[in-house]
Motif scaffolding. Structure first.
Motif, PDB file in Angstrom:
ATOM      1  N   UNK A   4      85.617  35.277  64.290  1.00 24.99           N
ATOM      2  CA  UNK A   4      85.915  35.620  65.665  1.00 24.99           C
ATOM      3  C   UNK A   4      86.151  34.382  66.517  1.00 24.99           C
ATOM      4  N   UNK A   5      87.150  34.483  67.382  1.00 26.67           N
ATOM      5  CA  UNK A   5      87.462  33.378  68.277  1.00 26.67           C
ATOM      6  C   UNK A   5      87.933  33.882  69.626  1.00 26.67           C
ATOM      7  N   UNK A   6      87.946  32.982  70.588  1.00 24.18           N
ATOM      8  CA  UNK A   6      88.326  33.323  71.959  1.00 24.18           C
ATOM      9  C   UNK A   6      89.488  32.447  72.406  1.00 24.18           C
ATOM     10  N   UNK A   7      90.370  33.029  73.191  1.00 23.67           N
ATOM     11  CA  UNK A   7      91.460  32.311  73.830  1.00 23.67           C
ATOM     12  C   UNK A   7      91.310  32.477  75.338  1.00 23.67           C
ATOM     13  N   UNK A 186      83.113  41.236  74.019  1.00 23.53           N
ATOM     14  CA  UNK A 186      82.137  40.396  74.715  1.00 23.53           C
ATOM     15  C   UNK A 186      82.196  40.617  76.227  1.00 23.53           C
ATOM     16  N   UNK A 187      81.041  40.550  76.870  1.00 21.72           N
ATOM     17  CA  UNK A 187      80.965  40.870  78.294  1.00 21.72           C
ATOM     18  C   UNK A 187      81.895  40.013  79.132  1.00 21.72           C
ATOM     19  N   UNK A 188      81.988  38.728  78.820  1.00 24.56           N
ATOM     20  CA  UNK A 188      82.818  37.836  79.635  1.00 24.56           C
ATOM     21  C   UNK A 188      84.296  38.177  79.522  1.00 24.56           C
ATOM     22  N   UNK A 189      84.713  38.667  78.366  1.00 23.83           N
ATOM     23  CA  UNK A 189      86.106  39.047  78.155  1.00 23.83           C
ATOM     24  C   UNK A 189      86.397  40.373  78.847  1.00 23.83           C
ATOM     25  N   UNK A 190      85.463  41.281  78.744  1.00 27.77           N
ATOM     26  CA  UNK A 190      85.689  42.631  79.264  1.00 27.77           C
ATOM     27  C   UNK A 190      85.849  42.660  80.782  1.00 27.77           C
ATOM     28  N   UNK A 191      85.155  41.791  81.485  1.00 24.68           N
ATOM     29  CA  UNK A 191      85.166  41.867  82.948  1.00 24.68           C
ATOM     30  C   UNK A 191      86.187  40.946  83.604  1.00 24.68           C
ATOM     31  N   UNK A 192      86.871  40.114  82.855  1.00 27.03           N
ATOM     32  CA  UNK A 192      87.764  39.101  83.449  1.00 27.03           C
ATOM     33  C   UNK A 192      88.869  39.774  84.274  1.00 27.03           C
ATOM     34  N   UNK A 193      88.858  39.637  85.625  1.00 23.68           N
ATOM     35  CA  UNK A 193      89.836  40.339  86.465  1.00 23.68           C
ATOM     36  C   UNK A 193      91.293  39.980  86.174  1.00 23.68           C
ATOM     37  N   UNK A 194      91.634  38.693  85.997  1.00 25.82           N
ATOM     38  CA  UNK A 194      93.044  38.369  85.730  1.00 25.82           C
ATOM     39  C   UNK A 194      93.421  38.461  84.256  1.00 25.82           C
ATOM     40  N   UNK A 195      92.484  38.930  83.424  1.00 26.24           N
ATOM     41  CA  UNK A 195      92.709  39.030  81.975  1.00 26.24           C
ATOM     42  C   UNK A 195      93.146  37.690  81.391  1.00 26.24           C
ATOM     43  N   UNK A 196      92.318  36.701  81.691  1.00 30.89           N
ATOM     44  CA  UNK A 196      92.577  35.349  81.195  1.00 30.89           C
ATOM     45  C   UNK A 196      91.899  35.098  79.849  1.00 30.89           C
ATOM     46  N   UNK A 197      91.084  36.053  79.381  1.00 29.60           N
ATOM     47  CA  UNK A 197      90.335  35.868  78.134  1.00 29.60           C
ATOM     48  C   UNK A 197      90.760  36.902  77.094  1.00 29.60           C
ATOM     49  N   UNK A 198      90.840  36.424  75.863  1.00 32.65           N
ATOM     50  CA  UNK A 198      91.214  37.271  74.733  1.00 32.65           C
ATOM     51  C   UNK A 198      90.255  36.970  73.589  1.00 32.65           C
ATOM     52  N   UNK A 199      89.962  37.991  72.775  1.00 29.00           N
ATOM     53  CA  UNK A 199      88.989  37.826  71.700  1.00 29.00           C
ATOM     54  C   UNK A 199      89.510  38.531  70.450  1.00 29.00           C
ATOM     55  N   UNK A 229      86.334  23.771  67.268  1.00 28.55           N
ATOM     56  CA  UNK A 229      85.929  24.939  68.059  1.00 28.55           C
ATOM     57  C   UNK A 229      86.729  26.187  67.720  1.00 28.55           C
ATOM     58  N   UNK A 230      86.101  27.331  67.893  1.00 30.19           N
ATOM     59  CA  UNK A 230      86.771  28.621  67.740  1.00 30.19           C
ATOM     60  C   UNK A 230      87.137  29.214  69.100  1.00 30.19           C
ATOM     61  N   UNK A 231      87.160  28.348  70.104  1.00 25.24           N
ATOM     62  CA  UNK A 231      87.651  28.697  71.443  1.00 25.24           C
ATOM     63  C   UNK A 231      88.878  27.837  71.711  1.00 25.24           C
ATOM     64  N   UNK A 232      89.982  28.492  72.063  1.00 26.62           N
ATOM     65  CA  UNK A 232      91.240  27.798  72.340  1.00 26.62           C
ATOM     66  C   UNK A 232      91.630  28.009  73.796  1.00 26.62           C
ATOM     67  N   UNK A 233      92.306  27.012  74.346  1.00 26.47           N
ATOM     68  CA  UNK A 233      92.785  27.081  75.731  1.00 26.47           C
ATOM     69  C   UNK A 233      94.310  27.053  75.755  1.00 26.47           C
TER      70      UNK A 233
END
Length: 254
Positions: A4-7, A186-199, A229-233
């Motif tokens: 699992x990773x996050x963008x 994940x909670x942080x992804x689910x609530x992101x208003x501008x949908x800046x997070x992906x998992x 890291x498994x988090x990408x920007x």
């Protein structure tokens, strides 16, 4: 097995800190101990100054330095999912992992409270736990660093293991817009208003996170450390970029 990773899309992130608040409530965090932090800083010189922000979760690294240095193996890499987790039963509070982590995303629970007054005194625990909050998040799973911490241990983001680990096998992405999957996001992804997070699953070539990384030249923070890291920007625009890469971009080297 999934990895699992996050963008995080920096061009979409508004610095609203909804991710911080959601994580705090989901994981019973003490005020100021932000597993999902948004760092604010200034760029430029007066009068040409602008406020910038940078979201910084735990990176759940493939080659995590915190795992390598832990003398009791309390910090470990979960083989099914790629999570970097804590075992509170093994942690001796030596803080070696805090020193080794290049991202500053770990907290020792018995430090002086970051935010005053100390809420631990307002909601004291009658057990070995640090505090007894009026709201309860996931059930305690000390072997994975989930729930209210006991005294003398280090805590960190779990990528919401208690949610993600229950997702259907083989799912490439966890998206809150898919009703059948939203409870696993994940909670942080689910609530992101501008949908800046992906998992999603970094081991699945056709997952959305992999497409975003490939199509937008996703980068990792402090990749030179070898932590992988498994988090990408994503930072394709002119107004946002990863701070560690900004100076090289300005000089035309990246």
């Amino acid at each position: 097995m999934a990895k699992w990773g996050m963008v995080i899309d920096l061009d979409k992130c508004t610095g609203c800190q909804a991710c911080t608040t959601a994580c705090t409530m989901e994981n019973n965090r003490l005020p100021g101990e932000n597993w999902q932090d948004v760092l604010f800083y200034h760029e430029g010189t007066y009068p040409n100054v602008k406020l910038m922000w940078f979201p910084r979760p735990c990176m759940h690294c493939e080659n995590a330095s915190c795992v390598s240095v832990c003398p009791t193996k309390a910090t470990y890499k979960d083989p099914d999912g790629g999570f970097v987790l804590m075992d509170y039963n093994k942690c001796i509070g030596c803080k070696y992992c805090q020193v080794a982590c290049p991202y500053g995303v770990r907290f020792y629970v018995d430090e002086r409270a970051i935010v005053q007054p100390d809420i631990r005194g307002v909601f004291p625990s009658d057990t070995d736990r640090v505090w007894d909050p009026p709201y309860k998040g996931p059930h305690d799973d000390p072997a994975r660093g989930i729930g209210i911490q006991p005294h003398g241990v280090v805590s960190k983001c779990t990528f919401c293991y208690h949610k993600v680990s229950k997702a259907p096998k083989g799912v490439p992405d966890l998206d809150e817009d898919i009703p059948a999957l939203k409870e696993y996001v994940p909670a942080c992804v689910r609530v992101c208003p501008p949908k800046a997070r992906f998992f999603g699953d970094l081991d699945q070539p056709n997952s959305r996170v992999n497409r975003l990384i490939a199509d937008n030249r996703g980068v990792r923070l402090k990749d030179h450390t070898g932590n992988k890291p498994q988090v990408y920007y994503l930072s394709g625009g002119a107004t946002a970029s990863v701070p560690s890469l900004r100076s090289s971009r300005a000089s035309g080297q990246a």
